[in-house]
Structure formats: structure tokens, C-alpha cells
Design a protein around this motif. Structure first.
Motif, PDB file in Angstrom:
ATOM      1  N   ARG A  39      -1.846  -2.290   1.224  1.00 60.20           N
ATOM      2  CA  ARG A  39      -2.543  -3.408   0.572  1.00 60.20           C
ATOM      3  C   ARG A  39      -3.745  -2.939  -0.254  1.00 60.20           C
ATOM      4  N   ILE A  40      -4.379  -1.812   0.145  1.00 63.35           N
ATOM      5  CA  ILE A  40      -5.519  -1.369  -0.669  1.00 63.35           C
ATOM      6  C   ILE A  40      -5.012  -0.758  -1.993  1.00 63.35           C
ATOM      7  N   VAL A  41      -3.849  -0.118  -1.939  1.00 65.03           N
ATOM      8  CA  VAL A  41      -3.295   0.427  -3.191  1.00 65.03           C
ATOM      9  C   VAL A  41      -2.847  -0.735  -4.099  1.00 65.03           C
ATOM     10  N   GLU A  42      -2.233  -1.768  -3.498  1.00 65.49           N
ATOM     11  CA  GLU A  42      -1.855  -2.959  -4.294  1.00 65.49           C
ATOM     12  C   GLU A  42      -3.095  -3.543  -4.976  1.00 65.49           C
ATOM     13  N   LYS A  43      -4.189  -3.635  -4.211  1.00 67.24           N
ATOM     14  CA  LYS A  43      -5.431  -4.196  -4.775  1.00 67.24           C
ATOM     15  C   LYS A  43      -5.940  -3.309  -5.910  1.00 67.24           C
ATOM     16  N   ALA A  44      -5.865  -1.988  -5.716  1.00 70.08           N
ATOM     17  CA  ALA A  44      -6.327  -1.071  -6.772  1.00 70.08           C
ATOM     18  C   ALA A  44      -5.489  -1.259  -8.043  1.00 70.08           C
ATOM     19  N   ILE A  45      -4.191  -1.490  -7.868  1.00 71.18           N
ATOM     20  CA  ILE A  45      -3.323  -1.716  -9.041  1.00 71.18           C
ATOM     21  C   ILE A  45      -3.795  -2.971  -9.784  1.00 71.18           C
ATOM     22  N   ASP A  46      -4.064  -4.047  -9.032  1.00 68.83           N
ATOM     23  CA  ASP A  46      -4.561  -5.302  -9.654  1.00 68.83           C
ATOM     24  C   ASP A  46      -5.865  -5.058 -10.404  1.00 68.83           C
ATOM     25  N   VAL A  47      -6.781  -4.350  -9.716  1.00 66.89           N
ATOM     26  CA  VAL A  47      -8.109  -4.114 -10.307  1.00 66.89           C
ATOM     27  C   VAL A  47      -7.954  -3.285 -11.587  1.00 66.89           C
ATOM     28  N   ALA A  48      -7.124  -2.228 -11.525  1.00 67.97           N
ATOM     29  CA  ALA A  48      -6.937  -1.367 -12.704  1.00 67.97           C
ATOM     30  C   ALA A  48      -6.353  -2.177 -13.855  1.00 67.97           C
ATOM     31  N   ARG A  49      -5.328  -2.984 -13.567  1.00 69.70           N
ATOM     32  CA  ARG A  49      -4.708  -3.787 -14.633  1.00 69.70           C
ATOM     33  C   ARG A  49      -5.710  -4.767 -15.224  1.00 69.70           C
TER      34      ARG A  49
END
Ligand code: ATP
Length: 332
Positions: free
Chosen positions: A148-158
């Protein structure tokens, strides 16, 4: 009406939060701000570091703005930081810390990054026990937590138009725990359309200074993120300029990166910019993107035109600086 809880806390916390609220109240945002309390001063007054009423107020709010709290001078070994309790109670698993100088001249290096730190596991489980003359800490790295933290990082980066996410770990030594993190990172990144790479945490600490432009979005575990984001704050204008957000799936708590800074508390010299930028993140979270843009540009204009607090070369006091930002907002 969207409700936002507001907690000053201890030390410079109430000063920087009051200064920020001075601006937010003038913006007539249509938000309902509700005051709540926690921390050492609250304990001295009520006997509780984190009163039940505060948790209830937060539970009935969409988000919270928080200053800082002071750790008790002689905490009993079972003392659990209220902020850690809140991160766990609301499962605020992602700590998002933008690391970009607001004005290029405030940066010591060319860093334009964001750190997404796992906020509920790692070294910060609080599970310490004494055994045979040693203290043993349970460090937890779970597959779900990593995913879930990697998913969040993907959202933040996008959302920030970034193209790359870097996983920061110590898998060369912590082969199973950090190895799991690195493995889940690459698996989760696979179909993200973003570039993925990884770096050892000690090399990252050096590279933030020697090769800062290689970083865009950094995703990392709790302790590494805590340390690297203070380093990144020092490189991008200092603690007085560094905002952060603790984000879960249904609630978020926004706080500046700095602590309660008892050495400068009560002197009217704290820089409220970190808290003002934190409020910008809160406004984005409650879908008030235009208000966030207006507030950020008023802050940038205030700094560019030379109105500053002492930590970044000016002479203004905390509230006076906030008044200058508010004046720029109303003069638009
Ligand atoms: P705590 O124990 O609550 O973490 P601390 O003093 O150890 O407090 P910080 O509050 O993060 O840690 O502050 C470190 C130093 O950075 C302070 O001594 C202060 O000089 C400076 N500092 C922190 N925040 C600000 C601010 N908003 N404006 C100006 N200087 C600040």
C-alpha cells in the motif's frame, strides 16, 4: 460543511498554527474549524496526552491541522507518543513530505523530490521488551504495508507529474525484511507506467547532497524516511519551510516536519511557512485546489518581496509574517 480539526500542541506548535489559522480564517473557505488539544501542556492541564474528546473530534472531522508536541522530559517507558497513537488509530500509513525549495535561492542543492514514508510499521511499532539484559525491538515489515505504501507513492508521483519512483532500503543487510520491501516494490511498480529503481539508504543520504537531481519520488520505510526527510528539509530551506501529511484511506493529519523547538518557543521567531505549506496540502486533500494554489503563491510572493522570518534571513515575527501573507491574498 467540511470539518477540519486544529491542534497547536506544544512549544512553537500553537504559534505557527495560530499564524496559519489567521490566514485561513481570512480566506473564508467555508470550512468548519474545530479546536482540539493534545501533548505535554494538555497532559499538565488534564492528565492526558491525548484526551478521548480529541479522538472524537478527529473522528468527526475530514482532516486535521497539527503543530507539534513536546516529548515529556522523563517519559515513563510505557509512554506512547500521541502522534504515533493517532497514526495507528486512523491507520495513517503514508507520510508524504515534499522536498523542493519554495524559492531556488532557499535550496542548498538542486533537489525537486517528494518522500513517501511508510508510517505505521518498521522500527516504530513501539514493541520493545527487556530480556536477559538487552532491549529487543520488534521491527515489522509486512507485504500489505509495503504494497500500500508503494501504491501511494505511485499516486503521489503521478499527481506531481513525476516519472520515477526510487525504493530506498537496506536489503543488502536486512535481507528478509527490506528484501521483501524491494520485491513488493518492483512487483507493484510493474504496470504503473513509471520508471522504478532502488538505492541503499546510506548511499541515498549521500546522493541527496552529491547527486540530488537523480531523485523524483522516493518511497521508503519508517525510520529511513524520518531521517532522510529531515536531511532533505535542511537542503531545501530548513525545518521552517518543510511541510508534511500523514495520510490514510479515510482521514489525514497534516503537520510541519519540525518539532516543538522549545529553544525558540515563546520568542515570536518561529517561521510559520512550514505550517502554511502544510495547510496548502490540507486544502488540496479537501478538494480546494484553487485555494491551495492561491495560498502558496501568496506565500511565495511574500518571501520573494523580502518579508521573511529570521531563520531565512528576515526580521519578521511569526504572526507579523502571517499577516503579510494574508495581505497578499486579499490584494489579489
Ligand atoms: P522536538 O523535541 O519537539 O522534536 P527539537 O527542538 O528537538 O524539538 P525541532 O523542533 O525539529 O526539534 O527543531 C530543531 C531546531 O530547528 C530548533 O532548535 C529550531 O532552532 C529550528 N526550527 C525548527 N522549526 C523551526 C521553525 N518553524 N522556525 C524556525 N526555526 C525552527
Amino acid at each position: 460543511m467540511t470539518r477540519v480539526a486544529v491542534m497547536g500542541g506544544d512549544g512553537i506548535g500553537p504559534e505557527v498554527v495560530d499564524a496559519t489559522m489567521h490566514i485561513l480564517e481570512q480566506m473564508e473557505l467555508g470550512l468548519e474549524f474545530v479546536r482540539a488539544e493534545m501533548g505535554l501542556a494538555c497532559f499538565e492541564r488534564t492528565g492526558h496526552h491525548l484526551p478521548k474528546e480529541t479522538i472524537k473530534t478527529l473522528e468527526s472531522s475530514r482532516a486535521a491541522l497539527f503543530g507539534a508536541i513536546t516529548t515529556p522530559p522523563r517519559p515513563d517507558p510505557d509512554h506512547r507518543s500521541p502522534i504515533l497513537q493517532l497514526r495507528n488509530h486512523f491507520d495513517l500509513y503514508a507520510n508524504v513530505r515534499p522536498c523542493t525549495p519554495l524559492l531556488p535561492e532557499l535550496g542548498k542543492v538542486d533537489l525537486n523530490a517528494v518522500i513517501v514514508r511508510e508510517n505505521t510499521e518498521g522500527m516504530y511499532t513501539g514493541r520493545e521488551r527487556e530480556e536477559d539484559g538487552a532491549v529487543i525491538l520488534e521491527r515489522v515489515v509486512s507485504e500489505r504495508g509495503c504494497h500500500r505504501i508503494v501504491e501511494k507513492a505511485i499516486d503521489v508521483a503521478r499527481s506531481r507529474g513525476m516519472h520515477k519512483v526510487t525504493c530506498v532500503h537496506k536489503a543488502n543487510v536486512l535481507r528478509r525484511s527490506d528484501g521483501l520491501f524491494r520485491r513488493v516494490f518492483y512487483a507493484t511498480m510493474e504496470n504503473s507506467g513509471l520508471q522504478a529503481d532502488d538505492m541503499i539508504v546510506d548511499a541515498t543520504a549521500a546522493a541527496l547532497i552529491s547527486k540530488p537531481s537523480v531523485f523524483e519520488c522516493i518511497v521508503t520505510l519508517n525510520l529511513y524516511g524520518d531521517i532522510l526527510s529531515d536531511e532533505a528539509a535542511a537542503l531545501t530551506g530548513g525545518l521552517g519551510m518543510a511541510p508534511s501529511a500523514n495520510i490514510g484511506d479515510s482521514f489525514a493529519l497534516f503537520e510541519p516536519v519540525h518539532g516543538s523547538a522549545p529553544d525558540i518557543a515563546g520568542k515570536d521567531i518561529a517561521n510559520p511557512s512550514a505550517t502554511i505549506l502544510t495547510a496548502c496540502m490540507l486544502l488540496e486533500y479537501v478538494d480546494m485546489k484553487d485555494a491551495a494554489i492561491d495560498l502558496r503563491s501568496a506565500l511565495v510572493r511574500t518571501l520573494k518581496e523580502g518579508d521573511r522570518t529570521r531563520d531565512i534571513g528576515g526580521t519578521l515575527g511569526t504572526m507579523r509574517f502571517a499577516e503579510k501573507v494574508a495581505e497578499r491574498l486579499t490584494s489579489d
